[in-house]
Design an enzyme around this catalytic site. Structure first.
Site, PDB file in Angstrom:
ATOM      1  N   LYS A  11       5.465 -17.600  -1.898  1.00 54.84           N
ATOM      2  CA  LYS A  11       6.888 -17.486  -1.587  1.00 54.84           C
ATOM      3  C   LYS A  11       7.526 -18.865  -1.410  1.00 54.84           C
ATOM      4  O   LYS A  11       8.654 -19.098  -1.858  1.00 54.84           O
ATOM      5  CB  LYS A  11       7.072 -16.643  -0.323  1.00 54.84           C
ATOM      6  N   GLY A  39      -2.005  -1.227  10.503  1.00 56.16           N
ATOM      7  CA  GLY A  39      -1.509  -1.269   9.130  1.00 56.16           C
ATOM      8  C   GLY A  39      -0.730  -2.523   8.786  1.00 56.16           C
ATOM      9  O   GLY A  39      -0.141  -2.618   7.708  1.00 56.16           O
ATOM     10  N   GLU A  61      -4.292  -6.042   5.739  1.00 55.80           N
ATOM     11  CA  GLU A  61      -5.139  -5.328   4.785  1.00 55.80           C
ATOM     12  C   GLU A  61      -6.600  -5.350   5.243  1.00 55.80           C
ATOM     13  O   GLU A  61      -6.995  -6.149   6.100  1.00 55.80           O
ATOM     14  CB  GLU A  61      -5.039  -5.994   3.411  1.00 55.80           C
ATOM     15  N   GLY A  96       7.561  -3.983   3.798  1.00 59.92           N
ATOM     16  CA  GLY A  96       7.769  -2.566   4.048  1.00 59.92           C
ATOM     17  C   GLY A  96       8.621  -1.928   2.974  1.00 59.92           C
ATOM     18  O   GLY A  96       9.358  -2.601   2.247  1.00 59.92           O
ATOM     19  N   ARG A 117      -1.026   4.402 -11.792  1.00 53.86           N
ATOM     20  CA  ARG A 117      -2.405   4.686 -12.172  1.00 53.86           C
ATOM     21  C   ARG A 117      -2.766   6.154 -12.010  1.00 53.86           C
ATOM     22  O   ARG A 117      -3.568   6.681 -12.768  1.00 53.86           O
ATOM     23  CB  ARG A 117      -3.357   3.820 -11.333  1.00 53.86           C
TER      24      ARG A 117
END
Length: 430
Positions: free
Chosen positions: A207, A189, A192, A304, A46
């Site tokens: 999943k 972190g 969210e 990650g 973006r």
């Protein structure tokens, strides 16, 4: 020199940037294992000006992700945008329609549209690879689809969300409540700003739907997955579970029965002796059970930049080598159409914690509700005495059907002496 495999990467967030970094840092290793160099030549994102910690100088840029699929210089498309609709879905459909292999880390897209995308890939004779979509760097997809291909699998289960596992671990180790553990996970972190996708079980359920399709060779069926999150788990329940010899984990379970396929994602009490009970923090684990291999346990980091990029590049190496496998392990004509079983048919043991006013006759009313729904008690524990005040009463049951337990809870909840909604956690005999 063998022609390099030219890759277009759409989405330059944590995973996309990680793929670029890995391919550059480990270029020699990747080329040796792929039989030729693998190089990113085009990208889409973006914001062209954002610093992603990796140079995109000299790469062809596309503002429109779907246009990347039609670049004649791109052999393979990597999708790390995310989301079930919009640019991610448009790109994957466009790439497959153009006859180009796709590598995606997008579990939500596969869980919702996987049956359609797999059919397109098969019709076009191209690969649709998604090792990175489940459990990050853990090679769960290859393990189920290829490594265990000779087995009839009876069950696959896992800890499939590192955010939830971290929160539950902190609650257990420090005795803190969900809200505090979530706030701390956000600061680190691990969660969210809007954690709903994780803590409400949706991410992990996507999943699980993929793993169930692979394990049992049937089209992906996210709608058939029962989904619950961890918001209702309390520090008290975690402490009491430990005293009873269990740990509470958000567990995804897919099981094949004579009646159909059971797929469910919810908090479970599992014996502390089981290997999966000791998987803590942000780690994930996947457990598969086959008729010849027995139990296989895979554990590692489920998210990650590094672990996920590792899985993406593993798929690129397969494509470079010409190694292809049907999306769900078998051709579409051989897929099973076993039905998904409703949660109401789940059979197993249960843990109930009730907060009741301590007065005569309360326990008799509770046991009567269980008895009248054909539920047999295994144990009962009352913590302390405080006449006229609320005290916790813990009940564990023998196996019964979920519908029976729901009926009993509705009756118990209506009792005047029960002062809050009963806490119910399913006990899994693993």
């Amino acid at each position: 020199m063998t022609k390099p495999l030219s890759v277009g990467v759409a989405g330059l967030g944590t995973v996309g940037a990680g793929v670029l970094t890995l391919l550059r840092d480990n270029a020699a290793t990747v080329a040796a294992r792929a039989g030729r160099p693998i190089a990113v030549t085009a990208v889409s994102a973006r914001d062209r000006t954002r610093d992603r910690g990796v140079s995109i100088a000299g790469l062809r840029w596309y503002d429109d992700a779907a246009a990347l699929a039609n670049d004649p210089g791109v052999d393979v498309v990597v999708e790390t945008i995310g989301g079930t609709e919009g640019p991610a879905a448009d790109l994957v459909r466009a790439a497959l329609a153009a006859g180009k292999p796709v590598v995606t880390a997008n579990k939500a897209l596969l869980a919702i549209h996987g049956a359609e995308l797999a059919a397109t890939a098969e019709a076009k004779g191209v690969a649709l690879c998604f090792e990175a979509a489940v459990a990050g760097g853990i090679p769960a997809i290859k393990a189920l689809r290829e490594g265990l291909a000779a087995n009839d699998l009876t069950r696959v289960m896992g800890i499939l969300n590192g955010t939830c596992n971290y929160i539950l671990t902190q609650m257990r180790e420090r005795g803190i409540e969900f809200a505090q553990a979530l706030t701390e996970a956000q600061k680190l972190g691990y969660a969210e700003a809007d954690p709903s996708f994780d803590v409400d079980g949706i991410d992990a359920a996507h999943k699980l739907a993929i793993l169930a399709a692979l394990a049992f060779g049937r089209p992906v069926d996210f709608a058939g997955v029962h989904v619950e999150g961890i918001r209702s788990v309390s520090a008290l329940d975690i402490k009491l579970a430990e005293e009873l010899g269990y740990r509470i984990k958000l567990l995804g379970i897919a099981r094949r029965t004579d009646a159909g396929i059971e797929t469910r994602m919810h908090p479970c009490m599992i014996p502390v002796s089981h290997p999966i009970a000791r998987v803590d923090g942000v780690f994930n684990a996947v457990v598969a059970e086959g008729d010849f291999v027995g139990r296989v346990v895979l554990e590692g980091r489920g998210a990650g930049a590094g672990p996920t990029a590792s899985a993406v590049v593993a798929d690129l190496i397969d494509i470079a080598r010409g190694r292809t496998t049907p999306v769900w392990g078998v051709a579409s004509a051989a897929l099973s159409h076993a039905p998904s079983l409703p949660m109401s048919q789940r059979v197993g043991a249960y843990y109930l914690r009730l907060m009741v006013v301590d007065r005569p006759g309360v326990i008799a009313d509770v046991t009567a509700a269980l008895r009248d729904n054909a539920i047999s008690l295994e144990s009962m524990l009352q913590r302390g005495r405080a006449p006229g005040e609320a005290v916790p009463v813990v009940v564990t049951t023998h196996d019964c059907e979920e519908s029976q337990m729901r009926a009993a809870i509705a009756r118990i909840e209506a009792l005047e002496a029960v002062v809050e909604k009963p806490a119910m956690i399913r006990i899994e005999a693993l």
